[in-house]
Design an enzyme around this catalytic site. Structure first.
Site, PDB file in Angstrom:
ATOM      1  N   THR A 267      41.209  -5.474  -8.332  1.00 17.21           N
ATOM      2  CA  THR A 267      41.515  -4.292  -9.149  1.00 17.21           C
ATOM      3  C   THR A 267      41.582  -4.738 -10.601  1.00 17.21           C
ATOM      4  O   THR A 267      42.590  -5.305 -11.042  1.00 17.21           O
ATOM      5  CB  THR A 267      42.845  -3.652  -8.716  1.00 17.21           C
ATOM      6  OG1 THR A 267      42.765  -3.300  -7.335  1.00 17.21           O
ATOM      7  CG2 THR A 267      43.138  -2.399  -9.533  1.00 17.21           C
TER       8      THR A 267
ATOM      9  N   LYS B 209      39.511   3.447  -8.442  1.00 16.88           N
ATOM     10  CA  LYS B 209      40.706   2.754  -7.957  1.00 16.88           C
ATOM     11  C   LYS B 209      41.883   2.983  -8.906  1.00 16.88           C
ATOM     12  O   LYS B 209      42.999   3.287  -8.474  1.00 16.88           O
ATOM     13  CB  LYS B 209      40.424   1.258  -7.819  1.00 16.88           C
ATOM     14  CG  LYS B 209      41.646   0.394  -7.471  1.00 16.88           C
ATOM     15  CD  LYS B 209      42.224   0.716  -6.106  1.00 16.88           C
ATOM     16  CE  LYS B 209      43.466  -0.118  -5.784  1.00 16.88           C
ATOM     17  NZ  LYS B 209      43.187  -1.517  -5.501  1.00 16.88           N
TER      18      LYS B 209
END
Length: 408
Positions: free
Chosen positions: A86, A159
C-alpha cells in the site's frame, strides 16, 4: 519463475500460496527468512535474475523504492513487476524512474489480513495496462478475487480510497464509545444495538477492544496511520482528523498493536493486555482444541506452541501407521500457527519431538528437513511409550521469537 520480495505477516502466507499452487518461487527478505518449497536469495538483484514476474509486498513507499532500486540491476528485459504494497498512486508513478524502461509495472494492493492471505480470499485491486494485467491475472488469482480497477496507479488509488472510509469509521466508533461511557451508556448494549445497524460487522470486529481485551493483530495501527497519511487530500477532513488520532496513538507506543487499540486510547477504558501479559492463541487455520488447552500462548515476543499431532477437524488420525504423512501434517499445523503470528521456522528457538518408535526417526527427520531449511534450532527428541490417542506416532512442540516486523 516468480520472485517474491518481502516476507512480513502478509508476505509469508502469500509466498506459500504461490508455492502450493505449483509456481517456481524465489524469495528475499531484509531479515533472512525462508518459505518451504521456495528458494531464498541473498539480495533483491539475485532474487529477480531469472524472474519473469516480480512481486513486492513491503511496508511503505521508501521500502518499495529502495528494494526495487536494489533489484533493478538484476531485472531482465520484459519482466513484469507487480507492486502489492500500500504505497499510493504517486509512489507507483515514481517507480517508473527506478525501474528500467523495458520492465512493465502493475500495482495490485490487497484488501484483507493474514487469514485471508493464507486462505487465498484476499481482494486484489489491480491497476495497469490491459496487456500487463492479462499477463499476471492467473498468478494474482492465487491470492483471491481480482478486480481490475483501471490503468497504472488505479489499484493503488482505490486501496487508499477504501482505507479512507474503513479506518476513520473505526476511529469514529472509538469516539462514540468514549461518548457513551461519559454519558453512562453501557458499551456492551451499544454494540448490540449497532449490531442491528449497517455498522454490524464493524461493531463485532471492535468488540474485544471495547471490552478491554487485546485483539489479534490483523491491521497494524501504525500501518493504518501510514495509509491515511498517504491518502491525505484537502477534501479528506474526517480522514485527516482520524489520522491525527492515530498519530497520537502511535506516539503513545501503540503503533505495533491492532488498529482496534485506538479504542482504549481514545475512550480511556480498559487498556489492552500489555505485551508482558499472556495471550491465548487458537488460529482458525488449525483444527480446534478440546477446550482444555490452547494451540499457542504468546508472552511479549515469545511464542510457545503446544504439541501438534496429526488429527483432522473431527479428531481422526491422519496417516495411520504412516510416519511421513503424520510428520507432514504436524509440520503443516506448526507452520500455520507460526504464520498466524508473523513467524516462520527460521524464528524457532527450540523444537521438541516425541516419537513412539525411535527406529522411525529417519522418516520424521526427512520431513522436518524439508520444512526447516535454514540453520536448525535447538532440538530435543525423545521416545515415549505412547501418545494421548492410539495411532499417533509423533508429536512436536516448539518455542519461537516473534520477529520485530511482526511484533511491532
Amino acid at each position: 519463475m516468480i520472485a517474491f520480495l518481502g516476507l512480513g505477516r502478509m508476505g509469508v502466507p502469500m509466498a506459500r500460496r504461490l508455492v502450493e499452487a505449483g509456481h517456481d518461487v524465489t524469495t528475499w527478505n531484509r531479515t533472512p527468512r525462508t518459505v518451504p518449497g521456495a528458494r531464498t536469495a541473498a539480495s533483491p538483484a539475485e532474487a529477480v535474475t531469472e524472474a519473469e514476474l516480480v512481486i513486492t509486498m513491503l511496508s511503505d513507499p521508501p521500502a518499495v523504492t529502495h528494494v526495487l532500486g536494489l533489484a533493478a540491476p538484476g531485472l531482465r528485459e520484459g519482466t513484469l513487476v507487480v507492486e502489492m504494497s500500500t504505497i499510493g498512486p504517486g509512489a507507483v508513478a515514481a517507480l517508473r524512474d527506478v525501474l528500467p524502461a523495458s520492465v512493465a509495472l502493475v500495482d495490485a494492493p490487497v484488501l484483507g489480513s493474514v487469514d485471508p492471505a493464507r486462505e487465498g480470499t484476499l481482494t486484489v485491486l489491480a491497476g495497469g495496462s490491459p496487456g500487463d494485467l492479462a499477463r499476471c491475472r492467473k498468478v494474482l488469482e492465487v491470492f483471491g478475487h481480482v478486480r481490475e480497477i483501471g490503468g497504472p496507479g488505479a489499484g493503488a488509488a482505490m486501496k487508499l480510497a477504501v482505507m479512507s472510509a474503513v479506518v476513520p469509521a473505526q476511529v469514529l466508533l472509538a469516539e462514540t464509545v468514549a461518548y457513551a461511557r461519559a454519558a453512562g451508556v453501557d458499551t456492551g448494549a451499544l454494540l448490540d444495538v449497532l449490531g442491528a445497524s449497517p455498522l454490524a460487522a464493524l461493531a463485532e470486529r471492535v468488540r474485544p477492544a471495547v471490552e478491554g481485551t487485546r485483539a489479534e493483530r490483523r491491521y497494524g495501527l501504525g500501518l493504518a496511520a501510514k495509509d491515511l497519511a498517504l491518502a491525505a487530500h484537502p477534501v479528506q477532513t474526517l480522514a485527516g482528523a482520524a489520522g491525527s488520532r492515530l498519530d497520537a496513538a502511535v506516539a503513545a507506543g501503540l503503533g505495533g498493536e491492532d488498529l482496534t487499540a485506538v479504542f482504549p486510547h481514545i475512550a480511556g477504558g480498559p487498556a489492552p493486555r500489555a505485551r508482558a501479559g499472556v495471550d491465548k492463541l487458537n488460529p482458525a487455520s488449525v483444527p480446534a482444541t478440546n477446550g482444555r488447552y490452547s494451540h499457542a500462548t504468546r508472552a511479549g515476543d515469545l511464542l510457545f506452541v503446544s504439541g501438534q499431532v496429526a488429527l483432522d477437524a473431527e479428531g481422526n488420525v491422519i496417516g495411520e501407521d504412516d510416519m511421513t504423512a503424520q510428520s507432514e501434517q504436524v509440520m503443516e499445523y506448526l507452520s500455520r500457527i507460526l504464520a498466524d503470528q508473523g513467524c516462520t521456522f527460521d524464528d524457532v528457538t527450540h523444537i521438541r519431538t516425541f516419537l513412539t518408535d525411535m527406529s522411525r526417526l529417519r522418516e520424521h527427520a526427512a520431513v522436518r528437513t524439508r520444512h526447516i531449511t535454514g540453520e536448525p534450532p535447538a532440538s530435543t527428541t525423545v521416545e515415549v511409550s505412547r501418545l494421548f490417542r492410539p495411532g499417533l506416532l509423533v508429536e512436536v512442540e516448539l518455542t519461537a521469537v516473534i520477529p520485530p516486523a511482526a511484533a511491532g
